[in-house]
Design a protein around this motif. Structure first.
Motif: not given
Length: 287
Positions: A36-45
């Motif tokens: 679930d990419p939503a769980k790694i939104a902090d990494l995207k930021a």
């Protein structure tokens, strides 16, 4: 040196997220994946490219995701197979379905990702592959036999693959951490077998109590561990000029466990060598 391109699986917890952050801090580019990419939104930021990847998905879907990953930066320099699954339970307690779920993530998921990434590395005649093993791949532990068996498999797979791709300019290492203070031992991250056999309680209860009590007290600092993995896989700092070994321990407890295993094995070989070698044909020279 130009930035390295990383692809890391299982970045929503454990070493995966910290390794992504450490690689970015090193100046590299990272494709972080999770179910679930939503769980790694902090990494995207923080600058990571993020993709949905379930390593237990079909080979076709895994291949599509890896193709999309390669299209982001044009190639992959470093692959880290990090996604993992812990199954608690005595061997007899674990059902075939539970066994498959464990191996589907820890072994079959790794091989699917490898088959998807290797064609691109072969084309470039370069690359580094790190498969995350464990000290459980050296010693089996009652109550965690399925997990340990999967990590034994990863070690053997890594050693075989290493020989196959070395002539193509690709390195393969199996990184074998001890206990690090991640959320890996937290109850929500450990799956227990549904079946309960009371005869195994004297083994299972102490194991569960130990893991719960040890959670948060593990000796390894995961941020330090992530930085060392980056140093190893980029062959920079203290690793510059070194040839990467096929299996790399991580943590002082890993050194102790693996060293103890090697010492015990040496003693066993010495004690049993006459019996073991007595099976040879008479025309075989004795050393």
């Amino acid at each position: 040196m130009s930035p390295q391109i990383w692809l890391i699986t299982g970045t929503s917890s454990g070493f995966g997220g910290l390794l992504t952050k450490a690689a970015l801090a090193h100046g590299d580019k990272v494709i972080a994946t999770a179910r679930d990419p939503a769980k790694i939104a902090d990494l995207k930021a923080l600058g990571a490219a993020t993709l949905a990847l379930d390593v237990t998905d079909t080979e076709e879907n895994v291949n599509k995701t890896i193709t999309a990953a390669v299209e982001i930066y044009g190639h992959i320099d470093i692959l880290v197979n990090n996604a993992a699954y812990i199954l608690e339970g005595a061997i007899e307690e674990c059902s075939p379905e539970e066994e498959f779920k464990s191996w589907n993530t820890n072994v079959f998921g790794v091989t699917k990702v490898l088959r998807a990434v290797l064609p691109y590395m072969r084309l470039c005649r370069s690359g580094v592959i790190a498969n995350m093993g464990s000290i459980g791949g050296w010693r089996g532990y009652g109550g965690a036999g399925m997990y340990g068996a999967s990590k034994y498999a990863i070690a053997g797979l890594s050693e075989g693959l290493r020989q196959e791709v070395a002539p193509l300019g690709i390195d393969v290492v199996c990184i074998e951490p001890g206990y690090f203070r991640t959320n890996f031992l937290a109850p929500g991250h450990r799956t227990s077998s549904a079946k309960h056999i009371a005869d195994y309680d004297p083994v299972m209860e102490p194991l569960r109590n130990m893991l719960s009590a040890y959670n948060g007290k593990q000796p390894g600092d995961p941020e330090k561990g992530a930085r060392v993995i980056v140093e190893i896989l980029t062959k920079t700092g203290r690793v510059q000029g070194k040839v990467l070994p096929g299996r790399i321990p991580l943590g002082s407890d890993a050194l102790k466990v693996i060293g103890g295993f090697c010492a015990d094995t040496g003693k066993t070989l010495e004690e049993w060598k006459d019996i073991a070698s007595s099976t040879d044909h008479d025309d075989v020279a004795k050393n």
